[in-house]
Design a protein around this motif. Structure first.
Motif, short mmCIF file in Angstrom:
data_model
loop_
_atom_site.label_atom_id
_atom_site.label_comp_id
_atom_site.label_asym_id
_atom_site.label_seq_id
_atom_site.Cartn_x
_atom_site.Cartn_y
_atom_site.Cartn_z
N LYS A 1 1.56 -2.64 2.30
CA LYS A 1 0.98 -2.91 0.98
C LYS A 1 1.79 -2.17 -0.07
O LYS A 1 2.05 -0.97 0.08
CB LYS A 1 -0.49 -2.46 0.94
CG LYS A 1 -1.42 -3.35 1.77
CD LYS A 1 -2.78 -2.71 2.02
CE LYS A 1 -2.76 -1.89 3.28
NZ LYS A 1 -4.08 -1.52 3.80
N THR A 46 1.86 -1.50 -4.26
CA THR A 46 1.06 -1.63 -5.48
C THR A 46 1.91 -1.27 -6.70
O THR A 46 2.60 -0.25 -6.69
CB THR A 46 -0.17 -0.71 -5.41
OG1 THR A 46 -0.95 -1.06 -4.26
CG2 THR A 46 -1.03 -0.85 -6.66
N CYS A 55 -6.05 -1.51 -4.21
CA CYS A 55 -5.16 -0.69 -3.39
C CYS A 55 -4.45 0.39 -4.21
O CYS A 55 -3.22 0.48 -4.21
CB CYS A 55 -4.15 -1.57 -2.66
SG CYS A 55 -3.48 -0.77 -1.17
N PRO A 110 -1.52 2.70 -0.15
CA PRO A 110 -0.47 1.69 -0.09
C PRO A 110 0.81 2.33 0.43
O PRO A 110 1.01 3.54 0.29
CB PRO A 110 -0.31 1.28 -1.57
CG PRO A 110 -0.77 2.47 -2.35
CD PRO A 110 -1.86 3.10 -1.52
#
Length: 486
Positions: free
Chosen positions: A382, A384, A399, A405
Motif C-alpha cells: 500500500k 499513500t 491508510c 502503508p
C-alpha cells in the motif's frame, strides 16, 4: 530551497574539512560511486529540520533506495559533515524506518558507517527504550534470520554501539587509513588506562582485516571499497530487477500541471480524476462502480508499467462511498494488486440534529468501519500520497501512517491533523443561552481567549507537511510533478 540546504550537509566548511583535511569522499559522492545510476530515492530528507537540538541533525544519517548490479537496496549512510555523523534521536528513528522498509520489501541493506556514535547528552532518548538505538542491532539479527542480506563499509569512525553495525553484517569492507572500528577511541583509553595508542593500532583497517577478523575485506581506498561492495552484491544470489521491454506510456496530460492542481484550500475538494489523468500510464483508468458512491473514486490503472488499484478521495467519505471502498480494497487483496491511496479528505459534516440524521450518521460510521477493517487487513503493498487535506478518522480509512502503508509521501501543500483548524466547532450564538448560562459562557470565553488563539495557531503549525516530515511521520515531501516517478 530546503532540499538544497539538506544536500549541503554540515555546510561548505565542514565538507572541505571532510574531503580535503580528512581525505574522505562526501556521502552523496559515495552513493554515486556505489549505485548503478543517480536514480536514487532519498527517504525523509527533511527529518529533524526544526528540532530543538541543532541544524538538521538527521542529515547526519542519509537513507534511501537505489540499485546496485540491478538489485534494489536500502542505504543507511552516515554524513560525518553534520556533527561528526553523531546519532541523535531523530537519526535513530530514521535508521529504524529504513530497516522497516528493508524488512517489509525484502530489500538488501547497505550501511556506510562514518559516525561518532550516539550523542551522549541525549542518552535517555537514544538508549533505554524498545525503539531506541539497540533496536537497530535487533533488526539486523532478525533480517539475517529472514534471509535478507546486509553489507557494510567502514568508511570513517565507527565507535561504541555503532561498531556492531558492520560486525553484524554478512560482509563488511574497511578502508585503510580512514576506517576505524572500536568501542572506545584513543582518548577514552588514555583516560581509563593512561596508555597512549593510535587509532590505527587500536582499531584500524589492518588490525581488523589481519588480526581480529572483524572485517572481511581490506580496501586501500574509498573507490576500491565501493567497487568491492558491488562485487559482493553480485555474489549474493539476489535476482536483479528485469529490464522492461518497452517504455510505459506517458500520461496524455503533463505532470507539470499537477503544480496548478494541488489544492490550497481545504474547505472544498478537487475532482480527483484531474489528478489521475496526469499520473497513470496513457491516462487510462478502468473505474470501478463509477456511478455509485461518487465521493470516492476507485479503479485500476498502471503507473510506470505497474498495475495498481487506486482509491482516491473525491469529497466527503459518505456511506455509499465507504461501502464501495471496502469492496474494492478486498478485490485488490484477493487479486494481489498493490493499492495506491490519494488522500484529500473533506471536512467532517456537522453532527446529527434529528433521529433520522443520527441513523444516517450511524450507518455512515458502520460503512467507514468496514472500509477501515478492509484496509487494515489487506495484505498487499500500500502506498499513500496526501495530495491535500487529511483530517480525522478519514486518515485511518485511507491508510494513513497508523495503518502502516509501505510508503507514505506528502505534497508540500498537504495538511495532516485530527481536525481542520478552519472548521473547529463554534460557540452557539448568545440567543441560545439564558441568564446564568450566558454569563458563565462569556466569562469562560474571555478567560480562555489567549489559550484558544494559541491552540489554533499551534494546530495550524503542527498540521503542515513540513512539521510532519521533520518528525518522520512520513517518508518525505515530494513535489507533485515527481509523484509518478516516486
Amino acid at each position: 530551497e530546503l532540499l538544497e540546504r539538506v544536500k549541503k550537509g554540515g555546510g561548505e566548511n565542514a565538507i572541505l574539512r571532510h574531503t580535503q583535511r580528512n581525505k574522505k569522499v562526501f556521502v552523496r559522492d559515495r552513493l554515486r560511486l556505489l549505485l548503478d545510476s543517480e536514480d536514487f530515492l532519498e527517504l525523509s530528507p527533511l527529518a529533524g529540520l526544526d528540532m530543538p537540538y541543532g541544524d538538521v541533525p538527521a542529515a547526519g544519517c542519509l537513507t534511501g533506495i537505489g540499485r546496485i548490479c540491478g538489485v534494489w537496496c536500502v542505504f543507511i549512510a552516515s554524513d560525518a559533515t553534520v556533527k561528526g555523523g553523531t546519532i541523535y534521536p531523530i537519526g535513530v528513528k530514521k535508521q529504524l524506518r529504513a530497516q522497516e522498509i528493508a524488512m517489509e520489501n525484502r530489500l538488501l541493506s547497505v550501511h556506510l558507517v562514518d559516525s561518532g556514535g550516539a550523542f551522549l547528552p541525549l542518552q535517555s532518548e537514544l538508549f533505554p527504550d524498545k525503539l531506541h538505538g539497540g533496536r537497530i542491532f535487533y533488526n539486523e539479527a532478525i533480517m539475517s534470520a529472514m534471509g535478507i542480506p546486509q553489507v557494510a563499509v567502514v568508511c570513517g569512525s565507527c565507535v561504541a554501539g555503532g561498531a556492531y553495525v558492520p560486525t553484524m553484517a554478512e560482509e563488511s569492507v574497511i578502508i585503510d587509513k580512514i576506517g576505524t572500528l572500536f568501542l572506545a577511541g584513543p582518548p577514552l583509553v588514555k583516560a581509563a588506562t593512561g596508555e597512549d595508542v593510535s587509532p590505527e593500532d587500536l582499531g584500524g583497517a589492518r588490525l581488523h582485516s589481519q588480526v581480529s577478523g572483524c572485517s572481511d575485506h581490506f580496501a586501500p581506498s574509498e573507490e576500491e571499497a565501493y567497487e568491492c561492495i558491488r562485487n559482493v552484491v553480485s555474489t549474493l544470489n539476489c535476482d536483479p530487477v528485469p529490464e522492461e521491454d518497452r517504455e510505459p506510456d506517458s500520461p496524455l496530460y503533463s505532470s507539470e500541471e499537477l503544480l496548478g492542481l494541488a489544492p490550497l484550500g481545504y474547505s472544498f475538494t478537487l475532482p480527483v480524476k484531474l489528478i489521475l489523468s496526469r499520473l497513470v500510464d496513457g491516462s487510462r483508468f478502468q473505474e470501478f462502480k463509477a456511478t455509485y458512491g461518487t465521493t470516492l473514486v476507485t479503479g485500476f490503472g498502471h503507473v510506470e508499467g505497474h498495475l495498481v488499484g487506486i482509491v482516491a478521495n473525491n469529497g466527503e467519505l459518505a456511506h455509499n462511498a465507504a461501502l464501495k471502498g471496502s469492496h474494492f480494497v478486498q478485490l485488490c487483496d484477493q487479486r494481489r494488486i498493490p493499492i495506491l491511496f490519494l488522500q484529500n479528505t473533506a471536512p467532517q459534516p456537522a453532527g446529527p440534529a434529528s433521529i433520522s440524521q443520527a441513523e444516517a450518521h450511524s450507518n455512515r460510521l458502520k460503512a467507514q468501519a468496514s472500509m477501515m477493517a478492509a484496509v487494515a487487513c489487506a495484505a498487499v503493498p500500500k502506498i499513500t500520497i496526501v495530495i491535500g487535506g487529511c483530517f480525522g478518522s478519514d486518515s485511518y480509512i485511507m491508510c494513513g501512517r497508523s495503518f502502516s502503508p509501505n510508503f507514505l509521501f506528502l505534497w508540500p501543500n498537504a495538511r495532516v491533523a485530527l481536525v481542520d483548524s478552519q472548521h473547529l466547532p463554534t460557540v452557539p450564538p448568545a440567543g441560545d443561552w439564558t441568564g446564568e448560562e450566558l454569563e458563565l459562557k462569556q466569562l469562560k470565553a474571555n478567560a480562555f481567549k489567549p489559550v484558544q488563539f494559541s491552540a489554533l495557531s499551534r494546530l495550524e503549525k503542527e498540521s503542515s507537511a513540513f512539521y510532519s516530515s521533520s518528525r518522520l511521520w512520513d517518508d518525505g515531501i515530494i513535489v507533485p510533478q515527481d509523484t509518478r516517478k516516486v
